[in-house]
Enzyme design. Structure first.
Site, PDB file in Angstrom:
ATOM      1  N   LYS A  36       0.835  -1.200   0.000  1.00 40.42           N
ATOM      2  CA  LYS A  36       0.000   0.000   0.000  1.00 40.42           C
ATOM      3  C   LYS A  36       0.874   1.256   0.000  1.00 40.42           C
ATOM      4  CE  LYS A  36      -3.886   2.033   2.591  1.00 40.42           C
ATOM      5  NZ  LYS A  36      -4.773   1.858   3.763  1.00 40.42           N
ATOM      6  N   SER A  81      -9.401   2.436   2.881  1.00 41.07           N
ATOM      7  CA  SER A  81      -8.422   3.133   2.065  1.00 41.07           C
ATOM      8  C   SER A  81      -7.462   2.220   1.319  1.00 41.07           C
ATOM      9  CB  SER A  81      -7.598   4.069   2.957  1.00 41.07           C
ATOM     10  OG  SER A  81      -6.935   3.326   3.983  1.00 41.07           O
ATOM     11  N   SER A 110     -10.389   0.032   6.846  1.00 40.00           N
ATOM     12  CA  SER A 110      -9.686   0.195   5.575  1.00 40.00           C
ATOM     13  C   SER A 110      -9.055  -1.061   5.008  1.00 40.00           C
ATOM     14  CB  SER A 110      -8.602   1.271   5.722  1.00 40.00           C
ATOM     15  OG  SER A 110      -9.189   2.538   5.900  1.00 40.00           O
TER      16      SER A 110
END
Length: 455
Positions: A92, A161, A185
């Site tokens: 990420k 996210s 997330s």
């Protein structure tokens, strides 16, 4: 250790992008598959689907193949080792990765290249993994979406996210990916994209090197195609602490399960309610001990308290960006940071007290159950690319510090995934995995690479 052998690479009978990490790891260890061959297949797929999915914040296909080739050369020399040897990872964009652009989902850090790996990246590389690329995430891992689309129906959000990590795993671009969670997330995008997602108990996975939002709530998480895959990566990263690894498969004891829709059942879609109820009925028929987990009085305060802690601490964590780079922030993030900066310290202290008080009463909720079955989200992914969905069904567990794991719960009438969330008491991560593997097998809960991805 990867064994020394002169056996030539054997052809794999299934497309490489459809294979899970545990299958790939066995083939790589046995020298039936080269890491470079895997890299070639996955980067070709990533480049082909990139214009539709936008799962990657940074992907250099040639560099990825070089990283894989170096591992093959180490294996040929007998020096390769590690449980993740030859496996590619998506990282990420808010997790530092040495030598790769890491912009934290924001124009503020465009072109930023860290000099050191985050702890989880270093641990994964030490175990033989190689980084395929950086997956797209929302702005500073908050609520403003990135460009990533849902692999199943691209007009719908992939969640956030950890948007790119979930989409990349679901689309067969990479078998494993790292994400982060402050509210929902990891769990929510895993549910929306139809993958397995794991959010650990507090501090089980090291957070050093991940861009912070909330010191109380932030956790590193894992996205994978199966429970065994998630356990493989999570174990390398330290999920079991000083305890034994989970026993996945026939040796695990039949679980005691509870079911709760929380106090927000009215916000759930009919397909989500039906999915949870059907799962509970099937698991009961398979031999699990089932109970209704009644939402205790006073636990409703967790929903707002989690948000208060998150907003207050995010305003502190991003104080420099708010002060010096305000014009480069989205309007939504500016408003959230302003809200957090204006919150009275007393409100923040009260929210932390709520977490402590309800945590002391957690047995009222779990009762005799080891693991709770609950929705991972209000329903399937919303039809929107301007939002990432509602984390309401993740907030209480995040504030309580419960480890959570999402399993694919099937598809709704539109072909969108529904996510079943499994929740354990804080610290019971290994047992959560054992129960999740038992549930996965009996529900046949598998990641589906959808035709919208090009299959």
């Amino acid at each position: 250790m990867v064994p020394r052998t002169t056996t030539s690479e054997a052809p794999m009978t299934a497309p490489l992008h459809t294979l899970d990490a545990t299958t790939l790891a066995r083939a790589l260890a046995a020298r039936e598959l080269k890491a470079e061959t895997l890299a070639q297949a996955l980067t070709e797929r990533a480049l082909a689907l990139g214009p539709r999915l936008h799962a990657w914040a940074h992907l250099d296909a040639a560099a990825a193949r070089r990283r894989a080739r170096a591992l093959d050369q180490a294996a040929a020399g007998g020096s390769a080792s590690g449980a993740l040897h030859g496996l590619p990872l998506g990282i990420k964009d808010n997790i530092d990765t040495a030598g790769l652009p890491t912009a934290y989902g924001s124009a503020v850090y465009a072109g930023h290249v860290p000099q050191a790996d985050a702890a989880v990246v270093a641990l994964a590389r030490a175990a033989g993994a190689w980084v395929m690329g950086k997956t797209a995430c929302t702005e500073f891992a908050n609520m403003t979406p990135c460009a990533t689309r849902n692999p199943h129906v691209p007009a719908h959000t992939p969640g956030g996210s950890s948007s790119g990590s979930a989409a990349a795993v679901a689309a067969g671009l990479v078998p494993l990916a790292l994400g982060t969670q402050t509210a929902g997330s990891v769990i929510r995008p895993a549910a929306f994209c139809g993958t397995v997602g794991y959010k650990p108990s507090p501090r089980r996975l090291p957070r050093a090197g991940a861009k912070p939002n909330s010191d109380t709530l932030d956790e590193i998480g894992v996205l994978a195609r199966s429970v065994a895959d998630a356990a493989l990566l999570s174990g390398v990263l330290g999920a079991w602490g000083a305890g034994p690894a989970p026993r996945l498969g026939g040796d695990a004891a039949t679980p005691r399960l509870g079911v709760t829709l929380t106090s927000r059942a009215q916000a759930l879609s009919a397909p989500m309610v039906a999915m949870v109820e059907d799962a509970a009925a099937r698991l009961s028929a398979a031999g699990a001990t089932m109970q209704l987990a009644v939402w205790p009085e006073g636990f409703d305060s967790l929903f707002d308290a989690q948000r208060t802690v998150q907003v207050f601490e995010t305003a502190m964590a991003l104080a420099a960006e708010r002060q010096y780079r305000r014009r480069q922030l989205s309007a939504g993030l500016r408003a959230l940071l302003d809200e957090g900066a204006a919150l009275p310290a007393a409100a923040y202290a009260a929210a932390l007290s709520t977490a402590q008080a309800t945590g002391l009463r957690i047995e009222e909720l779990f009762g005799q159950a080891e693991v709770l079955l609950t929705p991972a989200a209000p329903g399937a992914a919303p039809r929107s690319l301007r939002q990432t969905g509602d984390p309401a069904f993740n907030r209480p567990w995040q504030l309580l510090g419960c480890p959570c794991l999402t399993l694919p719960g099937g598809l709704d009438a539109q072909g969108l995934p529904l996510g079943l969330q499994l929740v354990a008491r804080p610290g019971q991560d290994a047992r959560l995995f054992e129960v999740a593997a038992w549930v996965e097998e009996r529900l046949e809960a598998r990641t589906i690479t959808h035709a919208a991805c090009g299959d």
